[in-house]
Motif scaffolding. Structure first.
Motif, PDB file in Angstrom:
ATOM      1  N   THR A  92       0.977  -1.195  -0.034  1.00  0.00           N
ATOM      2  CA  THR A  92       0.060  -0.054  -0.087  1.00  0.00           C
ATOM      3  C   THR A  92       0.983   1.287   0.028  1.00  0.00           C
ATOM      4  O   THR A  92       2.119   1.317   0.419  1.00  0.00           O
ATOM      5  N   THR A  93       0.363   2.439  -0.168  1.00  0.00           N
ATOM      6  CA  THR A  93       0.936   3.727  -0.136  1.00  0.00           C
ATOM      7  C   THR A  93       0.489   4.624   0.792  1.00  0.00           C
ATOM      8  O   THR A  93       1.220   5.658   0.830  1.00  0.00           O
ATOM      9  N   SER A  94      -0.755   4.202   1.522  1.00  0.00           N
ATOM     10  CA  SER A  94      -1.194   5.123   2.449  1.00  0.00           C
ATOM     11  C   SER A  94      -2.108   4.215   3.435  1.00  0.00           C
ATOM     12  O   SER A  94      -2.579   3.111   2.904  1.00  0.00           O
ATOM     13  N   LYS A  95      -2.340   4.699   4.533  1.00  0.00           N
ATOM     14  CA  LYS A  95      -3.062   3.800   5.504  1.00  0.00           C
ATOM     15  C   LYS A  95      -4.522   3.396   5.136  1.00  0.00           C
ATOM     16  O   LYS A  95      -4.852   2.425   5.628  1.00  0.00           O
ATOM     17  N   SER A  96      -5.084   4.437   4.378  1.00  0.00           N
ATOM     18  CA  SER A  96      -6.425   4.191   4.169  1.00  0.00           C
ATOM     19  C   SER A  96      -6.674   2.874   2.844  1.00  0.00           C
ATOM     20  O   SER A  96      -7.807   2.233   2.657  1.00  0.00           O
TER      21      SER A  96
END
Length: 410
Positions: A92-96
């Motif tokens: 992933t590139t973000s927590k979301s």
């Protein structure tokens, strides 16, 4: 040693727990793991590779599937044969994005395990993947219920393929490399493998060392004046691999550099250092156990090195080099950074390893300690008496007491 007092809130376990209320082995194992690392907080943040290594003692290599080597399927097949554990993920590139479900059924930021490989009679390479949830599966070609299996009913029977929501599914090797972004292979040492066949086992060696400020902490090649003072290790590769399917001839080995006890140092505000290594081909003129000096590194390039310097607990990589004698130089990125480290070498064939370390002898005669006079002995007693008066019962001087002493003397 751990007891069975486990952290709870309102009668329920706070951390790792089973769906069954009377099952506690996982929580007890986690407590032992937390105690080993100093606290529960020390376990916060980690990776699949770190966990696999801690529970098996193996060496893990991380492969970027976007830059996968041409022989990766062969590497995976040999690794499974040697009993390796393999995991994969869609990074992933973000927590979301964590646990977000893609249209192909895969979950982002989720740890999958690889449980099998097979090549069908029609030449299709397959990979069997498992979601540890026991549900939510890949829905593309060769998945459960896919029409791809209708074309090879005998192969479906041979592989004992069952359609059902069990978390395990097949997919083509091409789809695997296209959809997943990271592959992790935890290679096990001979002590962890049950197979007695020596040909399926890695040959391992382990060396411990330390980077010490002003002594053996020379930093990376960007610092040529000090790089040569880093610890140096010799690796002699003698036998080439027995791999008829591999076009590249040479000796395969995995090099792993791990910094020790950094989780324990978290409480002191010390994080992970940025570490890496480089390998140099040794010439015949270099005497055995002779450490390489500054000039050698100024005029000789490395023949292999870690892909980059990274601030993870471990930096490991697979290499294939011609037979010969090599020098391994592990280092931190910046000079004068202190840490203990472990260098592990896994080779396909037998190899000779050891630390390059010259014997040092003291040639300057040591002057005898001066014998104190009666006046000096009397002064020592006075200072001891004064110290006892100033420190009191605790035998210590705090900052305020030290200030008063300095003010009165100065």
């Amino acid at each position: 040693m751990v007891d069975d007092l486990l952290p709870t809130v309102r009668g329920k376990l706070v951390y790792l727990h089973s769906a069954q209320n009377n099952e506690f082995w996982s929580a007890l194992l986690e407590k032992a793991y937390a105690k080993l690392n100093g606290s529960y907080e020390a376990l916060k943040g980690g990776s699949t590779t770190e966990a696999m290594e801690d529970f098996t003692g193996g060496v893990t290599e991380v492969i970027d599937l976007k830059e996968a080597p041409n022989n990766l399927y062969s590497v995976m097949h040999k690794s499974l044969k040697k009993g390796a554990l393999m995991g994969c993920a869609v990074e992933t590139t973000s927590k979301s994005q964590r646990e977000a479900k893609l249209s192909n059924g895969l979950l982002m930021g989720h740890a999958y395990s690889i449980t099998g490989l097979d090549i069908l009679r029609n030449g299709v390479k397959l990979v069997r993947v498992r979601n540890p949830w026991g549900q939510v599966e890949w829905n593309g070609a060769w998945s459960d219920g896919s029409s791809s299996w209708n074309r090879v009913p005998d192969e479906k029977q041979r592989l004992d393929v069952e359609f059902g929501e069990d978390g395990e599914f097949w997919m083509s090797y091409e789809d695997f490399c296209r959809c997943f972004t990271k592959l992790e292979i935890c290679n096990l040492g001979p002590d962890a493998v049950e197979d007695d066949d020596v040909s399926t086992q890695w040959i391992t060696s382990l060396h411990e060392g330390r980077w010490t400020r002003g002594c053996t902490a020379g930093g990376c090649r960007n610092f040529p004046d000090t790089f040569w003072v880093n610890p140096q290790f010799r690796l002699i590769l003698e036998e080439e691999d027995d791999d008829p399917d591999d076009d590249v001839v040479g000796c395969s080995f995995i090099l792993s550099l791990m910094q020790k006890n950094r989780r324990k140092q978290k409480v002191k505000g010390q994080g992970l250092l940025t570490i890496g290594f480089a390998l140099y081909k040794l010439k015949e003129s270099v005497a055995p156990n002779q450490t390489l000096k500054k000039d050698f590194f100024l005029y000789n390039q490395s023949v292999a090195r870690s892909k980059n310097f990274i601030n993870l607990r471990e930096n490991s990589q697979r290499f294939k080099l011609p037979p010969g004698e090599y020098c391994i130089v592990p280092s931190t990125f910046q000079p004068n950074e202190e840490a203990d480290f472990v260098l592990r070498i896994y080779t396909e064939k037998r190899a000779e390893t050891g630390e390059l370390d010259e014997e040092t002898k003291q040639t300057v005669p040591v002057a005898p300690e001066p014998v104190p006079t009666d006046d000096e002995n009397e002064n020592d007693k006075k200072f001891k008496k004064l110290f006892d008066q100033l420190t009191g019962e605790d035998g210590e001087i705090d900052a305020f007491e030290l200030r008063d002493i300095i003010n009165s003397v100065m």
